[in-house]
Motif scaffolding. Structure first.
Motif, mmCIF file in Angstrom:
data_model
loop_
_atom_site.group_PDB
_atom_site.id
_atom_site.type_symbol
_atom_site.label_atom_id
_atom_site.label_comp_id
_atom_site.label_asym_id
_atom_site.label_seq_id
_atom_site.Cartn_x
_atom_site.Cartn_y
_atom_site.Cartn_z
ATOM 1 N N ASN A 354 0.825 -1.213 0.000
ATOM 2 C CA ASN A 354 0.000 0.000 0.000
ATOM 3 C C ASN A 354 0.859 1.262 0.000
ATOM 4 N N TYR A 355 1.958 1.196 0.688
ATOM 5 C CA TYR A 355 2.872 2.346 0.739
ATOM 6 C C TYR A 355 3.444 2.636 -0.647
ATOM 7 N N LEU A 356 3.842 1.590 -1.352
ATOM 8 C CA LEU A 356 4.473 1.777 -2.659
ATOM 9 C C LEU A 356 3.471 2.161 -3.745
ATOM 10 N N THR A 357 2.267 1.602 -3.694
ATOM 11 C CA THR A 357 1.305 1.842 -4.771
ATOM 12 C C THR A 357 0.485 3.116 -4.581
ATOM 13 N N SER A 358 0.588 3.750 -3.431
ATOM 14 C CA SER A 358 -0.222 4.948 -3.167
ATOM 15 C C SER A 358 0.526 6.243 -3.469
ATOM 16 N N ARG A 359 1.722 6.150 -4.036
ATOM 17 C CA ARG A 359 2.505 7.358 -4.329
ATOM 18 C C ARG A 359 3.359 7.113 -5.570
ATOM 19 N N ALA A 360 3.685 8.194 -6.258
ATOM 20 C CA ALA A 360 4.496 8.092 -7.469
ATOM 21 C C ALA A 360 5.124 9.439 -7.767
ATOM 22 N N ILE A 361 6.220 9.413 -8.492
ATOM 23 C CA ILE A 361 6.882 10.630 -8.957
ATOM 24 C C ILE A 361 6.851 10.620 -10.479
ATOM 25 N N LEU A 362 6.261 11.647 -11.060
ATOM 26 C CA LEU A 362 6.195 11.774 -12.511
ATOM 27 C C LEU A 362 7.256 12.754 -12.984
ATOM 28 N N THR A 363 7.865 12.446 -14.109
ATOM 29 C CA THR A 363 8.906 13.329 -14.635
ATOM 30 C C THR A 363 8.676 13.571 -16.123
ATOM 31 N N PRO A 364 9.160 14.705 -16.643
ATOM 32 C CA PRO A 364 9.008 14.974 -18.074
ATOM 33 C C PRO A 364 10.005 14.231 -18.947
ATOM 34 N N LYS A 365 11.120 13.740 -18.364
ATOM 35 C CA LYS A 365 12.147 13.096 -19.167
ATOM 36 C C LYS A 365 12.587 11.775 -18.533
ATOM 37 N N ASN A 366 12.949 10.816 -19.390
ATOM 38 C CA ASN A 366 13.375 9.506 -18.898
ATOM 39 C C ASN A 366 14.667 9.575 -18.092
ATOM 40 N N GLU A 367 15.521 10.538 -18.401
ATOM 41 C CA GLU A 367 16.780 10.633 -17.660
ATOM 42 C C GLU A 367 16.514 10.905 -16.181
ATOM 43 N N PHE A 368 15.459 11.661 -15.877
ATOM 44 C CA PHE A 368 15.101 11.909 -14.477
ATOM 45 C C PHE A 368 14.539 10.645 -13.828
ATOM 46 N N VAL A 369 13.802 9.853 -14.610
ATOM 47 C CA VAL A 369 13.286 8.581 -14.100
ATOM 48 C C VAL A 369 14.451 7.699 -13.642
ATOM 49 N N ASP A 370 15.464 7.581 -14.491
ATOM 50 C CA ASP A 370 16.617 6.748 -14.145
ATOM 51 C C ASP A 370 17.328 7.267 -12.894
ATOM 52 N N GLU A 371 17.446 8.581 -12.786
ATOM 53 C CA GLU A 371 18.140 9.162 -11.638
ATOM 54 C C GLU A 371 17.359 8.917 -10.344
ATOM 55 N N ILE A 372 16.054 9.101 -10.390
ATOM 56 C CA ILE A 372 15.219 8.895 -9.192
ATOM 57 C C ILE A 372 15.195 7.424 -8.813
ATOM 58 N N ASN A 373 15.079 6.545 -9.806
ATOM 59 C CA ASN A 373 15.085 5.109 -9.520
ATOM 60 C C ASN A 373 16.399 4.679 -8.865
ATOM 61 N N LYS A 374 17.483 5.258 -9.334
ATOM 62 C CA LYS A 374 18.785 4.909 -8.760
ATOM 63 C C LYS A 374 18.866 5.306 -7.296
ATOM 64 N N VAL A 375 18.332 6.497 -6.951
ATOM 65 C CA VAL A 375 18.326 6.948 -5.558
ATOM 66 C C VAL A 375 17.510 5.992 -4.689
ATOM 67 N N LEU A 376 16.335 5.599 -5.171
ATOM 68 C CA LEU A 376 15.473 4.710 -4.392
ATOM 69 C C LEU A 376 16.073 3.311 -4.259
ATOM 70 N N MET A 377 16.646 2.794 -5.346
ATOM 71 C CA MET A 377 17.225 1.459 -5.289
ATOM 72 C C MET A 377 18.413 1.401 -4.320
ATOM 73 N N ASN A 378 19.152 2.495 -4.240
ATOM 74 C CA ASN A 378 20.277 2.537 -3.300
ATOM 75 C C ASN A 378 19.801 2.521 -1.856
ATOM 76 N N GLN A 379 18.557 2.952 -1.617
ATOM 77 C CA GLN A 379 18.017 2.959 -0.264
ATOM 78 C C GLN A 379 17.325 1.643 0.093
ATOM 79 N N PHE A 380 17.114 0.781 -0.883
ATOM 80 C CA PHE A 380 16.357 -0.453 -0.630
ATOM 81 C C PHE A 380 17.143 -1.360 0.313
ATOM 82 N N PRO A 381 16.494 -1.904 1.345
ATOM 83 C CA PRO A 381 17.212 -2.647 2.397
ATOM 84 C C PRO A 381 17.533 -4.095 2.044
#
Length: 402
Positions: A354-381
């Motif tokens: 529920n935590y993951l599916t109830s929020r999202a970050i939208l970006t205008p460019k794919n390069e920002f998607v990759d950057e945000i995903n990298k930040v989140l994946m680095n935090q994954f336990p």
């Protein structure tokens, strides 16, 4: 195969115009009907009728009728082809969900008024064109689906189209207007839809009670005028919309410039509002934002931005409200600040669906998607794994994998 031969035979009849079609039919009948003759339960007459029926189906898809070729003495195909064309059958087989049927009782006041007026015109055979004007979130698609379900649940045909494939996918049985009405991609005032009076598309349109066209502000006015001219041609009638009900919809606030040299006004001037049809349309407006029903301040903000009346700094810039911004400290990483704001306490909640599916970050460019995903994946336990795909098999001596 006989199926392919029947299609070839129909193509020859339509496009090569042989001098004696019946002699061709008699000469190659055995090959054309071979698969049906193997069915011992069919009589010789039934085999001939089924073969003719299949050929007639191909001929109709090419815009012609089989009786004109006189393939048999009694021309039984003229009786056979009384059944619906495949285009009509496809429309009648579109599934109608219980959810769509129930939408009629969930309409708000403005949607209900539009629904009732359109259905009145359909049932009284009044015809006419309507334009549903509403900002994003006011329930235009909801209204289309309610109308489509109401017509289809009665066993009648309603055509659902849109200017884009994405918008068409939101409608049951939806297709692009270019696909449905054979509108040329490069169109001008002298060209029209590739729909003949006797072909299958024309037959479908004659039996249709409702035609809907979403995102119509994105279409050139020539496309819309060609569609309406096609209606008059199919019905041999000079009256606008010729007794059919056409429902257009969309929002001109969302029309962007298509190039740096064109303005929004120039785009609009080439669209529906400048077409010959605009004075003949009933304008029905939806204003209640159903997506932001519990946030009237946000709904008002969207309307003001679309109308060009919200706190403009200059022609191209507006001030974003404070409630919609995230303040970043000097020297901090804005991407990390955004992630922490949208995904607070990420490590503790990383495995809660529920935590993951109830929020999202939208970006205008794919390069920002990759950057945000990298930040989140680095935090994954947990540890990360990379699964590599292959496009060929190695050491495949037996050639098991082509």
């Amino acid at each position: 195969m006989p199926f392919a031969l029947r299609r070839l035979f129909a193509t020859l009849l339509v496009f090569c115009e042989p001098n004696n079609p019946r002699s061709l039919w008699e000469k190659f009948y055995d090959a054309l009907s071979e698969d049906h003759r193997q069915n011992l339960q069919l009589t010789a007459e039934q085999v001939q009728n089924i073969t003719l029926d299949h050929i007639a189906s191909f001929i109709e898809s090419m815009g012609k009728k089989i009786p004109g070729y006189n393939l048999t003495a009694c021309n039984k195909a003229s009786i056979i082809r009384n059944k619906p064309t495949k285009e009509i059958e496809a429309e009648l087989q579109i599934p109608i969900s219980e959810e769509d049927i129930h939408m009629k009782v969930l309409l708000n006041n403005a949607q209900r008024a539009a629904f009732d007026l359109i259905m009145h015109h359909i049932k009284q055979h009044l015809g006419g064109g309507f334009f549903i004007d509403g900002p994003g979130g006011t329930g235009k698609t909801f209204l289309y689906r309610a109308l489509l379900a109401a017509i289809r649940s009665e066993g009648s045909i309603a055509i659902a189209t849109a200017s884009t494939g994405i918008a068409a996918a939101n409608l049951p049985g939806g297709r692009t207007a270019h696909s449905h009405f054979k509108i040329p991609l490069d169109i001008n005032s002298s060209t029209g839809c590739n729909v003949g009076k006797q072909n299958a598309v024309a037959t479908l349109i004659r039996k249709t009670k409702l035609i809907s066209w979403d995102e119509v502000p994105m279409a050139k006015k020539q496309n819309i005028e060609a569609f309406e001219a096609m209606l008059r041609d199919v019905f041999s009638n000079k009256t606008i919309f010729t007794g059919k009900v056409a429902v257009f919809g969309g929002e001109f606030r969302q029309v962007p410039p298509i190039s740096p040299r064109s303005t929004r006004e120039e785009c609009i001037n080439n669209s529906l509002v400048e077409s010959t049809l605009w004075p003949h349309l009933h304008i029905l407006r939806l204003t209640e934002n159903m997506r932001a029903l519990h946030d009237p301040q946000f709904s008002s903000f969207l309307l003001d931005v679309g109308n060009g009346t919200y706190n403009n700094i200059d022609e191209d810039l507006i001030t974003i409200p404070e409630c919609m911004t995230i303040n970043t400290k000097e020297g901090s990483n804005p991407i990390l600040t955004l992630v922490e704001h949208i995904y607070p306490d990420f490590t503790e909640n990383a495995f809660k669906s529920n935590y993951l599916t109830s929020r999202a970050i939208l970006t205008p460019k794919n390069e920002f998607v990759d950057e945000i995903n990298k930040v989140l994946m680095n935090q994954f336990p947990r540890s990360s794994y990379t699964y590599t795909s292959f496009d060929k098999a190695t050491n495949d001596k037996q050639e098991n994998y082509p």
